[in-house]
Design a protein around this motif. Structure first.
Motif, short mmCIF file in Angstrom:
data_model
loop_
_atom_site.label_atom_id
_atom_site.label_comp_id
_atom_site.label_asym_id
_atom_site.label_seq_id
_atom_site.Cartn_x
_atom_site.Cartn_y
_atom_site.Cartn_z
N UNK A 299 2.18 -6.71 -10.08
CA UNK A 299 2.26 -6.27 -11.47
C UNK A 299 0.88 -5.96 -12.04
N UNK A 300 -0.07 -6.85 -11.85
CA UNK A 300 -1.41 -6.65 -12.40
C UNK A 300 -2.10 -5.44 -11.75
N UNK B 240 -1.83 -5.60 4.93
CA UNK B 240 -2.55 -6.73 4.34
C UNK B 240 -3.90 -6.37 3.72
N UNK B 241 -4.52 -5.33 4.20
CA UNK B 241 -5.78 -4.92 3.57
C UNK B 241 -5.51 -4.42 2.15
N UNK B 242 -4.41 -3.71 1.97
CA UNK B 242 -4.03 -3.27 0.62
C UNK B 242 -3.64 -4.47 -0.24
N UNK C 132 -7.75 -8.54 -5.32
CA UNK C 132 -9.10 -8.38 -5.88
C UNK C 132 -9.01 -7.63 -7.20
N UNK C 133 -8.25 -6.54 -7.22
CA UNK C 133 -8.10 -5.74 -8.45
C UNK C 133 -7.43 -6.54 -9.56
N UNK C 134 -6.51 -7.43 -9.17
CA UNK C 134 -5.79 -8.23 -10.15
C UNK C 134 -6.63 -9.40 -10.67
N UNK D 124 -12.95 -10.42 -2.59
CA UNK D 124 -13.05 -9.62 -1.38
C UNK D 124 -13.52 -10.50 -0.22
N UNK D 125 -12.90 -10.35 0.92
CA UNK D 125 -13.24 -11.21 2.05
C UNK D 125 -12.73 -10.58 3.34
#
Length: 386
Positions: free
Chosen positions: A191-192, A343-345, A351-353, A358-359
């Motif tokens: 959602x975020x 999984x990368x997405x 991260x965006x939410x 990031x890792x």
């Protein structure tokens, strides 16, 4: 006989004690036997200490030390009372998992959302759990890869943003209040991240252009019915319940946001230390899991609904209307493939939410036992063992 330790003689192994006869003396043959027995005892104590030290250094070393890989006395398994967790509901209710575990006792705990299940797993309250991918990623990142392994997929699809009938586009959401099951959960992250792509700012404290209130699913239904929520991003059967029981409509079906409509909703994860100490138990769990997924994909619709309703009543306290189960099942694909390529997405969405950082998530998968049980190669897409 009086015995006094001496400094180790040349050639004596470090950590052992050399015993000599005292003043009273004994026949040479008897002294030799006593020395041999004492030395053997010392070596046994030393070996025990070495194994204990090895076990304390972590799961990888522990696995090497406990070579017999004995089954655990108990497996504590978590899952949710959601149709997206049907593999767990069926596996527990029909006894598939308990049967494969054999003498290992199965105990279960039902959760509302992923972060709570992860907290229990990391605290040692459970050993494995069905869960959405984002809490698993977040735990892996926070622990530097030491906490959990994803060992199988369970479900793809079955998550939607449902809203009041008067909301017809993303633009209509400005100033509105939406719900998600729990902060940092898979639907909360989705959602975020989606709102961010629509140009809206959100915050984890409920502020921003669109307010997001993490709320338990059952409470979300009531709040929506009472007009206190404008919508929610939910897994099944809750999306279907809001549509069929509260008059909501679908604004976003998450499958439309993914390539080929494939996105992971539920995976099976295990505490890394438990997996290292009890690989046979993990393999038994996976056998029951695979059997559950196979049953879900083969059972007639009526039988499937009956079994799931009985399991939901046991797990969540109430059964569902037939139309809710029917709509829910049409939105879900049951699969043991965790769809590692997504999984990368998923990480970037977190991260965006603002719910993770990031890792490098290389190593998050261990699909070796799954591939041995399933009899086919399921790829970790370079993010772990397969």
């Amino acid at each position: 006989m009086s015995r006094t330790p001496e400094k180790p003689a040349p050639g004596t192994q470090p950590g052992t004690t050399r015993i000599v006869a005292g003043e009273t003396g004994k026949p040479k043959r008897k002294r030799t036997l006593e020395i041999a027995l004492a030395a053997g005892l010392v070596l046994l104590i030393g070996a025990g200490a070495a194994v204990a030290s090895t076990l304390s250094r972590g799961p990888e070393t522990a696995s090497a030390a406990v070579a017999d890989a004995s089954p655990a006395a108990e497996l504590r398994l978590g899952y949710f009372g959601n149709i997206t967790h049907a593999a767990a509901l069926v596996g527990v209710n029909k006894g598939f998992i308990a049967k494969e575990l054999g003498q290992t006792k199965l105990t279960t705990q039902v959760f509302n959302a992923g972060p709570a299940a992860i907290e229990a797993l990391n605290a040692g309250a459970i050993d494995a759990t069905y869960i959405g991918p984002n809490p698993a990623i977040n735990s892996y990142v926070k622990s530097g890869g030491a906490s959990v392994s994803i060992i199988a997929g369970a479900a793809s699809g079955g998550a939607q943003l449902v809203v009041k009938p008067g909301i017809n586009s993303a633009a209509d959401l400005r100033g509105k209040t939406l719900a998600s099951p729990q902060l940092g959960g898979t639907q909360d992250v989705a959602l975020r991240a989606w709102l961010g792509k629509q140009g809206f700012k959100t915050s984890t404290d409920g502020g921003g252009d669109v307010a997001i209130n993490p709320t338990e699913n059952a409470q979300t239904l009531k709040l929506f019915q009472d007009g206190k929520l404008d919508g929610a991003w939910l897994p099944e059967p809750w999306a279907s319940r809001l549509v069929l029981q509260a008059g909501a409509k679908v604004l976003v079906d998450e499958k439309d946001l993914w390539d080929k409509g494939e996105f992971v909703t539920t995976v099976l994860i295990v505490n890394k230390k438990f997996a290292a100490e009890h690989p046979a138990t993990v393999q038994a769990l996976l056998k029951g899991h695979v059997e559950s997924v196979d049953w879900l994909n083969a059972a007639p619709a009526g039988e499937k609904a009956t079994v799931l309703n009985a399991a939901l009543k046991a797990a969540a306290g109430s059964a569902l209307p037939a139309d809710v189960i029917d709509r829910s099942l049409k939105n879900i694909v049951f699969t043991v493939d965790p769809l590692a390529g997504t999984y990368k997405k998923l990480l970037q969405d977190g991260v965006d939410a603002g719910t993770t950082k990031q890792a490098d998530i290389n190593g998050i998968f261990d699909l070796t036992a799954l591939n041995a049980v399933a009899g086919k190669k399921i790829s970790a897409q370079g993010l772990g063992k397969d």
